[in-house]
Enzyme design. Structure first.
Site, PDB file in Angstrom:
ATOM      1  N   SER A  23       0.797  -1.230   0.000  1.00 17.27           N
ATOM      2  CA  SER A  23       0.000   0.000   0.000  1.00 17.27           C
ATOM      3  C   SER A  23       0.828   1.278   0.000  1.00 17.27           C
ATOM      4  O   SER A  23       0.287   2.358  -0.200  1.00 17.27           O
ATOM      5  CB  SER A  23      -0.925   0.010   1.214  1.00 17.27           C
ATOM      6  OG  SER A  23      -1.768  -1.122   1.166  1.00 17.27           O
TER       7      SER A  23
ATOM      8  N   ASP B  51     -17.453   0.107  -0.904  1.00 17.40           N
ATOM      9  CA  ASP B  51     -16.513  -0.999  -0.700  1.00 17.40           C
ATOM     10  C   ASP B  51     -17.179  -2.094   0.109  1.00 17.40           C
ATOM     11  O   ASP B  51     -17.279  -2.000   1.330  1.00 17.40           O
ATOM     12  CB  ASP B  51     -15.271  -0.488   0.029  1.00 17.40           C
ATOM     13  CG  ASP B  51     -14.343  -1.631   0.432  1.00 17.40           C
ATOM     14  OD1 ASP B  51     -14.495  -2.753  -0.107  1.00 17.40           O
ATOM     15  OD2 ASP B  51     -13.463  -1.398   1.291  1.00 17.40           O
TER      16      ASP B  51
ATOM     17  N   ASP C 188     -10.517  -6.965  -0.287  1.00 17.44           N
ATOM     18  CA  ASP C 188      -9.918  -5.905   0.502  1.00 17.44           C
ATOM     19  C   ASP C 188      -9.216  -6.549   1.690  1.00 17.44           C
ATOM     20  O   ASP C 188      -9.544  -7.654   2.096  1.00 17.44           O
ATOM     21  CB  ASP C 188     -10.992  -4.933   0.993  1.00 17.44           C
ATOM     22  CG  ASP C 188     -10.417  -3.593   1.390  1.00 17.44           C
ATOM     23  OD1 ASP C 188     -10.715  -2.600   0.700  1.00 17.44           O
ATOM     24  OD2 ASP C 188      -9.629  -3.546   2.372  1.00 17.44           O
TER      25      ASP C 188
ATOM     26  N   HIS D  75     -14.803  -1.136   3.779  1.00 15.69           N
ATOM     27  CA  HIS D  75     -14.684   0.127   4.502  1.00 15.69           C
ATOM     28  C   HIS D  75     -15.966   0.946   4.445  1.00 15.69           C
ATOM     29  O   HIS D  75     -15.987   2.100   4.849  1.00 15.69           O
ATOM     30  CB  HIS D  75     -13.520   0.942   3.944  1.00 15.69           C
ATOM     31  CG  HIS D  75     -12.197   0.285   4.173  1.00 15.69           C
ATOM     32  ND1 HIS D  75     -11.491   0.380   5.352  1.00 15.69           N
ATOM     33  CD2 HIS D  75     -11.447  -0.541   3.376  1.00 15.69           C
ATOM     34  CE1 HIS D  75     -10.386  -0.318   5.270  1.00 15.69           C
ATOM     35  NE2 HIS D  75     -10.329  -0.898   4.075  1.00 15.69           N
TER      36      HIS D  75
ATOM     37  N   CYS E 159      -7.735   1.590   1.881  1.00 16.99           N
ATOM     38  CA  CYS E 159      -8.803   0.807   1.271  1.00 16.99           C
ATOM     39  C   CYS E 159      -8.362   0.229  -0.068  1.00 16.99           C
ATOM     40  O   CYS E 159      -8.048   0.964  -1.005  1.00 16.99           O
ATOM     41  CB  CYS E 159     -10.027   1.704   1.076  1.00 16.99           C
ATOM     42  SG  CYS E 159     -11.327   0.924   0.114  1.00 16.99           S
TER      43      CYS E 159
END
Lengths: 614, 381
Positions: free
Chosen positions: A326, A350, A365, A371, A385
């Site tokens: 990330s 999401d 995810d 999220h 996310c």
């Protein structure tokens, strides 16, 4: 007998004698003329020739080794210096029974057989009158022990010589590297004249990269030698030019903080000054003491280092290629903003997964239930996310994403002034066609969007991209050495955005990572300055390191790598950091505090206040 | 130069010593010769000091040798010439016996057998032979009308060849050459006819080939080959010649200066204080120095010839001529071999090379010259 004299014709005998004397005189003159002609020929006609020959006979050129340049941190703390060490040397010509002397010395000073074998090898390369070292680096106690017994050893002496010493060996093993004895392969590459008096050459790290300027220029001494080559006097001397000292951007205090922050972990921390590209700290752990290598590491010690599961010899900062996870999101996000596929306020839903159109495969995810229904740009950054970035990446496409990331140095050599840097990988369709002989699948774009899949980055690249980001796209070449003599290989142009405010959107979202209520980096928010960052965890898809025996260990080594990138102060970045902890699992909680420790060490003074002198 | 000039010049020089002639004559010393010898030997000590690497001990020892040798010369000069003539044949027989003894029980070094071990010291009979052979031949011819008859020549050659061959067998090529030449000079001065001389030269030339194959030792052949091409054996036998030529050549006209000769001081030059000392002189004093030394040698030779010219009888004449020319051969062979003109044979540079025995013999020869010189003066008075 007297009666015979009387019958001799005295007068004619005398005349005969006189004429013979005259002939003899002429012969003498003729012979002398020949001799004089000979000496005239040698001394006058051929004077030049013999004069040159005579000079060649007696004058020899001896190289003098230049002092190797010192390496200091930005504040002048010595990181690599030259220390006098004492070697035990033997002069063959002055020793009656060499073998017996060596045996006695072995008993006296505990010299192992390896040393003795190497000594006999060296002995063959030296002439009888020059001292040949038997044992290097005598301790004080050994010197004392020898001094007491010196009377027994004619032709044996303790000789001082300069040897490289690294006061903080472990701390800088991968940055500064070490010097070692010149080997045969290096013999072929170096300028033999300039290295005529030098035994050591930079093997790794800065010692290798800056070998040319650290080494200096050899000096020469024209000496008069006798027929056996023994030096009698110096006629002329050209002093060597000492190697240049290197002052580093590295701050010893910060380097130490980084090293201690990693502690027992395997990983790397790289900190860059975003204003000039100066490397403030660069650490790879576990490390090792470089001093072991200078005079030849013992095979036992070397084996231990080489065979260690933790790969202490491996320079993770430059050569460790990790999926960035990330931590790539700020750059991918910026690309999305810039290309208009998302805006600062656009939201997505999401549910915990994402599927490509016309596909049933669910890309998950990290948070199983997602999220929520109103995930915007800031929130996606704050909570990392994945679904947001799946969508963003899908809309962006791999080639645009790659091109943008390349501008930040991902998948590119950073051009750092250290040897053996690896390039990482920021894949494109073209890359896959050439290297995997296969077309690009849309799903792979999604993985790349969250820094997984084919994508690989080195800690240096991550720190560099963070620094470029932090200073709004201004390009940098990471440098350890101030006033480096090495120009950047390729000038890259600054990253220009169509919409300059997009920088601020990304910066703001990165601050949310720290200061947001559910920010993955919220543990870092206590610092007396504002900072921005991004956590990451990278799946360990395959385990690249050697054989594994221990089942528990095996499991640990399958854990995710923990990553964290950050820069601070947020409004005027002076340091950008990248942290990777192998199998550390949680970027925010494991890698984040280490990044904070490094930034604190740099930005705060001893009283814990923000330094005003930076 | 005519004979009369010769005499007049020497006579004129004589008068300059008139103040000393009385005392010197009583001591049977030729003043001029003594002064020339002293100049060369004193100068030689300076070269020797340099040639032995600045070792004063070597010079001191050589000075002691000089003392002994000059004393020997003085003693030899005290005997009447007739004494030498009378003892010559007996000395010759004794010498042959000694040479045979050397071959049978002698001791040696470097593959040669040249000495008799007398317990306290070692004695080299060939040195005495250097004087006894010309003396014996001079005695032989002085008792016969000259020029010699063919049979006399044959006998004298036998007298000459016997010791020469015995010494060549030791082997000592340098000494046997010196002895052979000293004897041949007697024959030459005795008036050996030019026809014989021409025939002898022809025979020597013709026998060069068989001599090369059957007489010369391998090392002697090697020396000759090396002299012809020193580069063929740069580090071996050629080394000496290459280094001595380098020393001489690098001296130039002015020389490198006393004690500044690099070739000798850095020990590139072998035997720099013995046989090769002329190279030290040439290197440090240049061609000037070489010419000066040659000039001094020439004066000594001239003086010796003058003594022979003035000698009162055949024995003195022949002996003086032979001693003088033998001295010249020393110089010629030494300077020739060091400069690579002649093969290397062990012949010292007279009065300069370090060495005791040869010096004593040399000075004894000069003692005899002085005996001849003052013998004349005794008669004149």
């Amino acid at each position: 007998m007297a009666h015979r004299d009387q019958i001799k014709d005295v007068i004619s005998e005398r005349r005969l004698y006189s004429s013979r004397l005259l002939v003899a005189g002429l012969l003498v003159l003729a012979a002398c003329a020949v001799i004089i002609y000979r000496y005239y020929g040698l001394q006058i006609t051929d004077y030049e020739k013999y004069s040159t020959q005579s000079d060649r006979n007696r004058v020899h050129v001896q190289p003098i080794s230049p002092k190797r340049g010192l390496i200091t941190d930005r504040n002048g703390v010595l990181l690599a210096e030259n220390r006098t060490t004492y070697n035990l040397s033997l002069t063959r010509e002055r020793i009656k029974d060499l073998d017996a002397t060596v045996r006695e010395l072995q008993q006296l000073l505990d010299i192992d057989d390896d040393d003795v074998a190497r000594f006999y090898k060296r002995l063959k390369q030296h002439r009888g009158f020059s001292p040949v070292p038997l044992r290097f680096k005598l301790t004080e106690a050994e010197i004392a022990k020898f001094s007491v017994n010196r009377y027994r050893f004619d032709g044996v002496e303790v000789v001082g010589s300069l040897s490289r010493y690294y006061p903080e060996g472990e701390l800088y093993a991968h940055a500064i590297g070490y010097v070692g004895r010149i080997n045969e392969r290096e013999q072929g590459k170096i300028d033999r004249d300039n290295y005529a008096a030098t035994d050591f050459i930079g093997k790794t790290g800065l010692e290798k990269f800056y070998e040319d300027s650290l080494h200096g220029t050899v000096g020469y001494r024209h000496v008069e030698t006798d027929v056996r080559g023994r030096v009698l006097r110096t006629l002329e001397q050209v002093d060597p030019v000492p190697g240049k000292n290197l002052q580093l951007y590295i701050d010893d205090k910060v380097q130490r903080a980084a090293f201690e922050a990693l502690g027992e972990e395997r990983g790397s921390i790289v900190a860059i000054d975003p204003r000039n590209g100066g490397i403030i700290a660069i650490v790879s752990t576990p490390s090792y003491d470089t001093n072991l290598f200078v005079n030849g590491i013992s095979s036992k010690n070397y084996k231990a280092l080489r065979d260690s599961l933790d790969l202490p010899l491996f320079n993770r900062s430059l050569q460790g290629q990790y999926p960035p996870g990330s931590t790539v999101k700020p750059i991918v996000g910026l690309a999305g903003l810039e290309e208009g596929v998302v805006t600062a306020t656009s939201e997505i839903n999401d549910p915990g997964w994402y599927s490509l159109p016309n596909s049933t495969h669910r890309y998950r995810d990290w948070k199983r239930w997602g999220h929520g229904t109103h995930v915007n740009f800031n929130m996606a950054m704050e909570q990392s996310c994945d679904v947001y970035y799946y969508i963003l990446a899908h809309k962006l496409g791999i080639d645009k994403m790659s091109a943008f990331a390349h501008q930040f140095g991902l998948g590119e050599y950073s051009g750092i002034d250290l040897p053996s840097e690896r390039r990482g990988l920021m894949p494109t369709k073209e890359w896959k066609r050439q290297n995997r002989r296969s077309s690009w699948y849309p799903g792979e774009t999604l993985l790349t969007g969250i820094g997984q899949g084919y994508m690989l980055a080195t800690p240096v690249q991550l720190a560099l991209s963070t620094a470029i980001l932090a200073n709004r796209g201004h390009q940098l070449v990471p440098r350890l050495v101030m006033n480096s003599s090495h120009p950047a290989a390729a000038e890259r142009s600054d990253v220009k955005l169509n919409k300059d405010s997009n920088w601020d959107v990304v910066f703001g979202s990165m601050e949310e990572v720290i200061y947001g209520a559910r920010g993955t980096g919220r543990r870092l928010k206590g610092a007396p300055y504002r900072l921005a960052g991004k956590s990451g965890s990278a799946q360990v898809v395959s385990i690249p390191q050697g054989e594994l025996y221990n089942r528990d260990e095996y499991e640990k080594r399958q854990h995710d790598h923990a990553l964290f990138i950050a820069y601070a102060p947020a409004d005027d970045p002076k340091i950008a950091v990248a942290v990777i902890v192998e199998n550390g699992e949680h970027g925010g909680s494991v890698a984040g505090p280490k990044a904070l420790a490094v930034m604190n060490a740099y930005l705060l003074n001893d009283q814990g206040e923000l330094r005003s002198d930076l | 130069m005519s004979n009369s000039d010769f005499v007049r010049q020497m006579g004129a020089n004589d008068s300059s010593f008139s103040a000393n002639t009385g005392l010197l004559r009583r001591l049977h010393i030729d003043g001029q010769l003594l002064i020339l010898l002293l100049i060369v030997s004193f100068g030689g000590l300076f070269v020797l000091y340099s040639g032995s690497g600045g070792e004063i001990a070597n010079v001191k020892r050589q000075a002691v040798f000089f003392g002994v040798a000059y004393f020997g010369m003085f003693v030899v000069a005290q005997f009447k010439l007739s004494f030498y003539r009378q003892i010559a044949p007996f000395a010759y027989v004794g010498c042959i016996a000694l040479l045979v003894a050397v071959l049978l029980i002698g001791v040696g070094a470097k593959g040669a057998q040249r000495w008799l071990d007398l317990g306290v010291t070692r004695f080299q009979p060939s040195e005495v032979v250097k004087l006894v052979v010309p003396m014996t031949l001079a005695w032989y011819f002085s008792t016969r009308p000259l020029p010699p008859k063919f049979s006399h020549v044959i006998v004298s050659l036998i007298i000459l060849m016997l010791p020469t061959l015995l010494i060549a067998k030791q082997p000592d090529l340098g000494t046997s050459i010196l002895i052979a030449s000293s004897g041949l000079f007697i024959l030459f001065f005795a008036g050996l006819s030019w026809r014989y001389i021409a025939a002898a030269v022809a025979i020597v030339a013709a026998s060069a080939y068989p001599a090369w194959h059957f007489v010369l030792h391998d090392y002697q052949k090697q020396r000759i080959l090396t002299m012809l091409n020193p580069e063929s054996d740069r580090l071996g036998a050629g080394w000496n010649i290459i280094q001595s030529k380098t020393a001489i050549g690098s001296g130039g006209w002015y020389g490198k200066g006393w004690l500044e000769g690099t070739q000798s001081h850095l020990s590139f030059l072998p035997e720099s204080h013995t046989d090769f000392i002329i190279a030290v002189l040439a290197e440090e004093f240049g061609l000037r120095g070489v010419l000066l030394l040659m000039g001094l040698y020439m004066l000594i030779i001239l003086k010796g010839m003058h003594i022979g010219y003035m000698a009162q009888d055949t024995f003195g004449r022949l002996l003086a001529g032979s001693i003088t020319l033998t001295f010249f051969v020393y110089m010629l062979v030494n300077m020739g071999m060091v400069s690579g003109l002649l093969p290397v044979v062990g012949v010292p540079l007279p009065l300069v090379s370090q060495g005791g025995t040869a010096l004593v013999t040399l000075m004894a020869g000069f003692g005899i010259l002085m005996a001849i010189s003052t013998d004349k003066k005794r008669l004149l008075r």
